[in-house]
Motif scaffolding. Structure first.
Motif, PDB file in Angstrom:
ATOM      1  N   VAL A  57       0.313  -1.518  -0.169  1.00 19.91           N
ATOM      2  CA  VAL A  57      -0.470  -0.055   0.362  1.00 19.91           C
ATOM      3  C   VAL A  57       0.524   0.798  -0.120  1.00 19.91           C
ATOM      4  N   CYS A  59       1.068   5.918  -1.042  1.00 19.77           N
ATOM      5  CA  CYS A  59       0.153   7.319  -1.498  1.00 19.77           C
ATOM      6  C   CYS A  59       0.614   8.050  -2.401  1.00 19.77           C
ATOM      7  N   GLU A 104      -4.661  13.365  -3.603  1.00 14.49           N
ATOM      8  CA  GLU A 104      -3.999  12.009  -2.953  1.00 14.49           C
ATOM      9  C   GLU A 104      -4.736  11.624  -2.787  1.00 14.49           C
ATOM     10  N   LEU A 106      -4.818   6.189  -1.936  1.00 11.51           N
ATOM     11  CA  LEU A 106      -3.737   5.614  -1.124  1.00 11.51           C
ATOM     12  C   LEU A 106      -4.121   4.247  -1.789  1.00 11.51           C
ATOM     13  N   ARG A 123      -8.078   0.852  -5.837  1.00  8.35           N
ATOM     14  CA  ARG A 123      -7.784   2.005  -4.779  1.00  8.35           C
ATOM     15  C   ARG A 123      -8.786   1.444  -4.133  1.00  8.35           C
ATOM     16  N   VAL A 126      -7.405  -1.141  -1.311  1.00  9.71           N
ATOM     17  CA  VAL A 126      -7.636  -0.716   0.210  1.00  9.71           C
ATOM     18  C   VAL A 126      -8.634  -0.367   0.924  1.00  9.71           C
TER      19      VAL A 126
END
Length: 131
Positions: A57, A59, A104, A106, A123, A126
């Motif tokens: 994972v 960012c 932004e 994750l 995405r 996550v």
């Protein structure tokens, strides 16, 4: 010229600037030499791929929206694609429904394709892991 995106050549070099480059070839038809600045720099994708693993994972920042998804920059000069189907929990028809450029995000690394220099990201996985 560069591994990084740029709008115009003057973003990379200036007239009269001395540079080191690799000779690629010579065109006898027009008398021009083909040179590469890019060949003199380490490939940021290879460096990144050596340090990341599938399932990790990370960012990143959304850099571009296309009809089939969103590109996310994870490191300087390294972008991956979050396909539209992997952008949100609920299906959307356009990436604008789920993200915006500059936002932004994750993401989880689904695949690192060294041969084609591509990163597949998601995405929604996550989000599922955290909710």
């Amino acid at each position: 010229m560069s591994w990084h995106r740029f709008d115009k050549a003057s973003d990379i070099v200036q007239i009269g600037q001395r540079v080191s480059c690799e000779f690629l070839g010579f065109h006898t038809s027009n008398g021009e030499a083909r040179l590469s600045l890019k060949a003199m720099q380490p490939d940021p994708f290879t460096v990144f791929a050596d340090s990341v693993r599938e399932g990790q994972v990370l960012c990143g920042r959304v850099t571009k929206l296309v009809p089939f998804g969103a590109f996310v920059e994870l490191a300087d000069g390294v972008e991956g694609l979050v396909h539209l189907r992997d952008l949100t929990e609920v299906p959307v028809e356009t990436p604008e429904e789920g993200v915006r450029v500059g936002g932004e995000l994750l993401v989880v690394v689904l695949e690192v394709d060294r041969e084609h220099r591509r990163l597949a990201l998601a995405r929604h996985q996550v989000l599922s892991d955290f909710w």
